[in-house]
Write a protein that holds these residues in place. Structure first.
Motif, PDB file in Angstrom:
ATOM      1  N   ALA A 125       0.855  -1.184   0.000  1.00 38.26           N
ATOM      2  CA  ALA A 125       0.000   0.000   0.000  1.00 38.26           C
ATOM      3  C   ALA A 125       0.896   1.239   0.000  1.00 38.26           C
ATOM      4  O   ALA A 125       2.089   1.142   0.318  1.00 38.26           O
ATOM      5  CB  ALA A 125      -0.891  -0.008   1.249  1.00 38.26           C
ATOM      6  N   PRO A 126       0.344   2.389  -0.340  1.00 34.37           N
ATOM      7  CA  PRO A 126       1.164   3.606  -0.304  1.00 34.37           C
ATOM      8  C   PRO A 126       1.866   3.838   1.044  1.00 34.37           C
ATOM      9  O   PRO A 126       2.995   4.332   1.072  1.00 34.37           O
ATOM     10  CB  PRO A 126       0.152   4.713  -0.603  1.00 34.37           C
TER      11      PRO A 126
ATOM     12  N   VAL B 236       9.524  -0.197   2.223  1.00 36.35           N
ATOM     13  CA  VAL B 236       9.993  -0.980   1.072  1.00 36.35           C
ATOM     14  C   VAL B 236      11.337  -0.448   0.587  1.00 36.35           C
ATOM     15  O   VAL B 236      12.264  -1.224   0.337  1.00 36.35           O
ATOM     16  CB  VAL B 236       8.943  -0.960  -0.062  1.00 36.35           C
ATOM     17  N   LEU B 237      11.465   0.865   0.477  1.00 37.28           N
ATOM     18  CA  LEU B 237      12.732   1.451   0.026  1.00 37.28           C
ATOM     19  C   LEU B 237      13.865   1.147   1.000  1.00 37.28           C
ATOM     20  O   LEU B 237      14.975   0.813   0.571  1.00 37.28           O
ATOM     21  CB  LEU B 237      12.579   2.955  -0.184  1.00 37.28           C
ATOM     22  N   ARG B 238      13.581   1.188   2.305  1.00 38.92           N
ATOM     23  CA  ARG B 238      14.602   0.816   3.304  1.00 38.92           C
ATOM     24  C   ARG B 238      14.971  -0.660   3.149  1.00 38.92           C
ATOM     25  O   ARG B 238      16.141  -1.035   3.199  1.00 38.92           O
ATOM     26  CB  ARG B 238      14.093   1.079   4.722  1.00 38.92           C
TER      27      ARG B 238
ATOM     28  N   HIS C 235      10.629   7.220  -3.815  1.00 40.65           N
ATOM     29  CA  HIS C 235       9.235   7.269  -3.375  1.00 40.65           C
ATOM     30  C   HIS C 235       8.293   7.450  -4.561  1.00 40.65           C
ATOM     31  O   HIS C 235       7.274   6.753  -4.675  1.00 40.65           O
ATOM     32  CB  HIS C 235       9.045   8.397  -2.352  1.00 40.65           C
ATOM     33  N   GLU C 236       8.638   8.347  -5.455  1.00 45.02           N
ATOM     34  CA  GLU C 236       7.775   8.619  -6.605  1.00 45.02           C
ATOM     35  C   GLU C 236       7.624   7.384  -7.503  1.00 45.02           C
ATOM     36  O   GLU C 236       6.528   7.078  -7.961  1.00 45.02           O
ATOM     37  CB  GLU C 236       8.350   9.777  -7.417  1.00 45.02           C
ATOM     38  N   GLY C 237       8.724   6.675  -7.741  1.00 45.34           N
ATOM     39  CA  GLY C 237       8.665   5.495  -8.597  1.00 45.34           C
ATOM     40  C   GLY C 237       7.799   4.392  -8.021  1.00 45.34           C
ATOM     41  O   GLY C 237       6.980   3.789  -8.732  1.00 45.34           O
TER      42      GLY C 237
ATOM     43  N   ILE D 226       2.431   1.423  -7.451  1.00 41.06           N
ATOM     44  CA  ILE D 226       1.275   1.031  -6.634  1.00 41.06           C
ATOM     45  C   ILE D 226      -0.004   1.681  -7.158  1.00 41.06           C
ATOM     46  O   ILE D 226      -1.061   1.053  -7.186  1.00 41.06           O
ATOM     47  CB  ILE D 226       1.524   1.372  -5.149  1.00 41.06           C
ATOM     48  N   SER D 227       0.098   2.917  -7.622  1.00 37.83           N
ATOM     49  CA  SER D 227      -1.075   3.608  -8.150  1.00 37.83           C
ATOM     50  C   SER D 227      -1.558   2.962  -9.448  1.00 37.83           C
ATOM     51  O   SER D 227      -2.757   2.767  -9.648  1.00 37.83           O
ATOM     52  CB  SER D 227      -0.731   5.083  -8.392  1.00 37.83           C
TER      53      SER D 227
END
Length: 141
Positions: free
Chosen positions: A10-11, A17-19, A34-36, A41-42
């Motif tokens: 989810a957002p 997730v990045l960590r 974050h944007e990618g 997800i969107s």
């Protein structure tokens, strides 16, 4: 593995997730921000699958489907949790998703230098196609 939960990201999971990828995944991508991940997800809310144990991310895979090809990216398992069936459980979930969507073949992105990943994918029934090479170009607005 009774304590393993596999769910769609989810957002609110993006930072974790990045960590996780910085700690557990090999290689980096222009979209590892974050944007990618938010865009992924969107666009396809069921593509990024997370494996969790005790509320912590222990594995990920991106199971993308564009209506023609099934693509698996970012299969990663936390170093402390490897060889416990997490990658297998994630790929089983990805394959179920692909079958439900009508997919017929899965392409996996695997780093040439990642021998451990070669063994993981090979044991799951995948094989390297030596006659294909990936061509890439990064684009930025």
């Amino acid at each position: 593995m009774n304590d393993l939960d596999i769910r769609c990201a989810a957002p609110s999971d993006i930072a974790a997730v990045l960590r996780f990828w910085r700690e557990a995944a090999e290689g980096t991508s222009i979209t590892d921000d974050h944007e990618g991940v938010a865009r992924l997800i969107s666009r396809d809310p069921e593509a990024l699958l997370l494996a969790e144990q005790d509320g912590r991310i222990t594995g990920t895979v991106i199971a993308g489907y564009d209506g023609w090809r099934c693509s698996a990216y970012r299969l990663a398992v936390h170093p402390d949790r490897r060889r416990q069936g997490i990658a297998t459980a994630l790929m089983d979930a990805a394959e179920r998703r692909f079958l439900a969507l009508g997919g017929r073949r899965i392409d996996a992105m695997v780093l040439e230098s990642n021998e451990r990943a070669h063994r993981t994918w090979g044991s799951a029934g995948y094989h390297r196609e030596g006659h294909w090479r990936r061509w890439v170009k990064s684009v930025r607005p």
